[in-house]
Design an enzyme around this catalytic site. Structure first.
Site, mmCIF file in Angstrom:
data_model
loop_
_atom_site.group_PDB
_atom_site.id
_atom_site.type_symbol
_atom_site.label_atom_id
_atom_site.label_comp_id
_atom_site.label_asym_id
_atom_site.label_seq_id
_atom_site.Cartn_x
_atom_site.Cartn_y
_atom_site.Cartn_z
ATOM 1 N N ARG A 67 -56.654 10.000 -9.856
ATOM 2 C CA ARG A 67 -56.418 10.460 -11.213
ATOM 3 C C ARG A 67 -55.011 11.047 -11.341
ATOM 4 O O ARG A 67 -54.414 11.480 -10.374
ATOM 5 C CB ARG A 67 -57.437 11.517 -11.605
ATOM 6 C CG ARG A 67 -58.847 11.017 -11.782
ATOM 7 C CD ARG A 67 -59.774 12.158 -12.158
ATOM 8 N NE ARG A 67 -59.764 13.234 -11.159
ATOM 9 C CZ ARG A 67 -59.060 14.343 -11.257
ATOM 10 N NH1 ARG A 67 -58.310 14.567 -12.320
ATOM 11 N NH2 ARG A 67 -59.085 15.246 -10.310
ATOM 12 N N HIS A 228 -70.107 19.681 -12.367
ATOM 13 C CA HIS A 228 -69.493 18.764 -11.398
ATOM 14 C C HIS A 228 -70.171 19.024 -10.059
ATOM 15 O O HIS A 228 -69.722 19.850 -9.268
ATOM 16 C CB HIS A 228 -67.986 19.013 -11.315
ATOM 17 C CG HIS A 228 -67.271 18.068 -10.412
ATOM 18 N ND1 HIS A 228 -66.166 18.417 -9.674
ATOM 19 C CD2 HIS A 228 -67.499 16.757 -10.126
ATOM 20 C CE1 HIS A 228 -65.749 17.383 -8.971
ATOM 21 N NE2 HIS A 228 -66.537 16.365 -9.227
ATOM 22 N N SER A 246 -63.452 17.358 -4.417
ATOM 23 C CA SER A 246 -63.366 16.148 -3.600
ATOM 24 C C SER A 246 -63.067 16.495 -2.144
ATOM 25 O O SER A 246 -62.195 17.314 -1.850
ATOM 26 C CB SER A 246 -62.259 15.248 -4.157
ATOM 27 O OG SER A 246 -62.140 14.077 -3.411
ATOM 28 N N LYS A 250 -69.764 16.912 -0.985
ATOM 29 C CA LYS A 250 -70.740 16.909 -2.080
ATOM 30 C C LYS A 250 -71.650 15.674 -2.026
ATOM 31 O O LYS A 250 -72.870 15.776 -2.176
ATOM 32 C CB LYS A 250 -69.972 16.969 -3.407
ATOM 33 C CG LYS A 250 -70.790 17.111 -4.647
ATOM 34 C CD LYS A 250 -69.942 17.647 -5.800
ATOM 35 C CE LYS A 250 -68.594 17.004 -5.937
ATOM 36 N NZ LYS A 250 -68.603 15.606 -6.350
ATOM 37 N N THR A 251 -71.055 14.512 -1.820
ATOM 38 C CA THR A 251 -71.842 13.274 -1.734
ATOM 39 C C THR A 251 -72.595 13.199 -0.415
ATOM 40 O O THR A 251 -73.782 12.874 -0.369
ATOM 41 C CB THR A 251 -70.918 12.058 -1.894
ATOM 42 O OG1 THR A 251 -70.300 12.097 -3.182
ATOM 43 C CG2 THR A 251 -71.709 10.759 -1.768
ATOM 44 N N ASP A 265 -72.546 13.429 -8.405
ATOM 45 C CA ASP A 265 -71.291 13.939 -8.941
ATOM 46 C C ASP A 265 -71.383 14.685 -10.264
ATOM 47 O O ASP A 265 -70.663 15.659 -10.464
ATOM 48 C CB ASP A 265 -70.302 12.783 -9.095
ATOM 49 C CG ASP A 265 -68.865 13.251 -9.233
ATOM 50 O OD1 ASP A 265 -68.472 14.189 -8.507
ATOM 51 O OD2 ASP A 265 -68.131 12.690 -10.058
#
Length: 540
Positions: A67, A228, A246, A250-251, A265
């Site tokens: 991004r 988030h 990131s 988290k995943t 997410d």
């Protein structure tokens, strides 16, 4: 903007043709609602991607491999003017400039072969938002198939879009004329209900554009907290929520073989005390991916998935997940059904544990600590992790990275708005809140080592199972955090970070340095924070 639709019956099979004339896109050849296989094959036929050894599509997103926060804008108008927290994160864009730029993009797309997909976000039907996506590239459309929720065929006939995403990576803006910072842009217009993206092929801009829209819509109009975070559900129906920026896990940590995945997410937490996924897929980092450490993600990379900016082993189509010569932000997107152990309906109830994940490259924070309500609000507003050397140009040593609500680039409202909502929901639901350091131990980055994943999993499992409820705790001398002194399947010396450093004085100095960074960052929020939140700050 509504689109002209034409419905036809063809040998008893329902088909639908789309005209984009009302969007200002003329004479386009529209490929509507193509299957993942069709989009996969078209991408390869056009020379825009190749198939990896697992069957997944591999693409290169071009100049932008992540991004571009400085090129994300929100149109400032009667809807947003008094509600959005304007500043370095939420950059205003003039409504007339947006109209002119939008017209230039639609002129650019006119006459082209385009890919249109009807989808929706928010798994809870009470909050469903229909989204129509128009993309220049076929693999951008496949990404949206993976990441947004997929309507049944029966829902397509009368589908009416609430929002539109227009993605034109090949269009380059003229900053001097168009009002952008440079040639790429991602702009939200809440009046026209459009996410307009140009000049970048990075697919994450599309999903984060809609996420940002929901982060405005849900709290303002639905009194629902957008988060988030990832989330999963245990056998007893208890929901666990994992906040983190990131690279914090988290995943990885939400993909638990003993718990069903809601999503990895983006979620909403309702007044009915349910947690629902915004999305229909996962978008995971694959740097240093191994089958041993992350089996769910590893096995999800098959036909239908899209790998971004990866490198193959020489002379093959086998991905080398350690090769970061294009970017450290190598990614994969896949539909959530590529994961075996998923929660039906992507909705959970009864949130009982919240985990704030941080990859502390200074090696200071405990691997797990239990937070008071004030500390929970303080750390939520702070949203701390750390950048390590080499992740960005000019980053030669660890640097603290604060992102309010663990997702500041996507949060249009003031962070305290989200923090107040979270604090109330935590108290109402009686949730335990834990701070988990997935970063370094035994010293900072370059000296210490990364916390072993098996230890982090063991600590989270113990917290979920209530095995940390009745153990002894001590208070961290600098941060005031409650540290458990024992945890099943974790060596006790790991639980106190100071004990893992050879040079204890160096640890103390680094802890005070990090605490000072916390206080400096929080200074801009102090006037909005109550006494309970301020009491959650570091002690020294």
């Amino acid at each position: 903007m509504q689109l002209n639709l034409k419905v036809m019956e063809n040998y008893g099979l329902f088909t639908k043709t789309i005209s984009l004339e009302n969007m200002g896109i003329k004479n386009a050849t529209v490929k509507y609602q193509l299957s993942p296989d069709e989009l996969h094959d078209i991408t390869i036929e056009k020379g825009m991607g190749v198939e990896s050894s697992t069957g997944a599509l591999a693409v290169n997103t071009g100049e932008f491999t992540g991004r571009s926060p400085q090129d994300r804008f929100i149109v400032k108008d009667s809807i947003t003017e008094d509600k959005v927290w304007w500043g370095n994160i939420n950059l205003p864009f003039d409504s007339d400039k947006f109209e002119a730029l939008y017209n230039k993009v639609t002129d650019y797309l006119s006459g082209k072969e385009l890919y249109v997909r009807d989808s929706y976000v928010c798994a809870d039907p009470n909050y469903r938002l229909n989204v129509r996506v128009v993309t220049e590239y076929p693999w951008s459309n496949l990404f949206c198939y993976n990441m947004f929720l997929r309507p049944e065929d029966s829902e397509l006939e009368d589908f009416s879009a609430d929002w539109h995403v227009v993605c034109a990576p090949g269009f380059k803006a003229d900053p001097a004329v168009d009002g952008t910072r440079q040639s790429n842009f991602a702009i939200l217009d809440f009046t026209r209900k459009i996410a307009l993206i140009g000049g970048t092929g990075y697919t994450g801009e599309m999903k984060k554009g809609i996420f940002s829209a929901l982060n405005f819509i849900l709290p303002v109009y639905e009194n629902t907290l957008p988060m988030h975070c990832s989330a999963n559900v245990g056998e007893d129906g208890d929901t666990a929520i994992f906040f983190g920026l990131s690279g914090t896990g988290k995943t990885t940590l939400s993909a638990d073989p003993d718990r069903k995945l809601i999503g990895d997410d983006e979620h909403g937490w309702t007044n009915e005390n349910t947690v629902f996924n915004f999305e229909g897929g996962c978008y995971a980092k694959v740097i240093n991916l191994t089958e041993e450490n992350e089996p769910d993600i590893y096995h999800a990379i098959k036909r239908g998935a899209i790998l971004e900016n990866v490198i193959f082993e020489e002379g093959s189509n086998v991905v080398d997940y350690e090769d970061i010569s294009i970017t450290q932000n190598t990614r994969v997107s896949y539909p959530i059904y590529h994961i075996d152990n998923i929660q039906p309906g992507s909705i959970g109830k009864n949130p009982k544990n919240i985990f704030f994940l941080t990859a502390d490259a200074f090696g200071v924070l405990p691997p797990i600590s239990k937070l008071t309500p004030g500390q929970a609000a303080y750390h939520f507003i702070s949203g701390y992790t750390a950048k390590v050397a080499g992740t960005e140009a000019g980053v030669n040593e660890p640097q603290p990275n604060f992102s309010a609500c663990f997702g500041a680039p996507f949060m249009p409202l003031h962070p305290t708005k989200y923090a107040e909502m979270l604090s109330k929901k935590m108290k109402d639901a009686g949730v335990n809140v834990w701070l988990v350091n997935t970063g370094w131990t035994g010293g900072p980055y370059g000296t210490g080592s990364r916390m072993k994943l098996k230890y982090t999993r063991a600590m989270i499992t113990a917290a979920l199972n209530g095995e940390l409820d009745n153990v002894d705790y001590t208070t961290h001398e600098v941060f005031g955090l409650a540290k458990p002194q024992s945890c099943p399947n974790v060596p006790s010396e790991v639980l106190n970070p100071r004990n893992t450093w050879e040079d204890k004085e160096a640890y103390d100095a680094k802890a005070h340095e990090l605490a000072a960074a916390f206080r400096k960052n929080f200074a801009k929020f102090e006037e909005f924070a109550n006494e309970e939140i301020l009491a959650g700050a570091p002690l020294a």
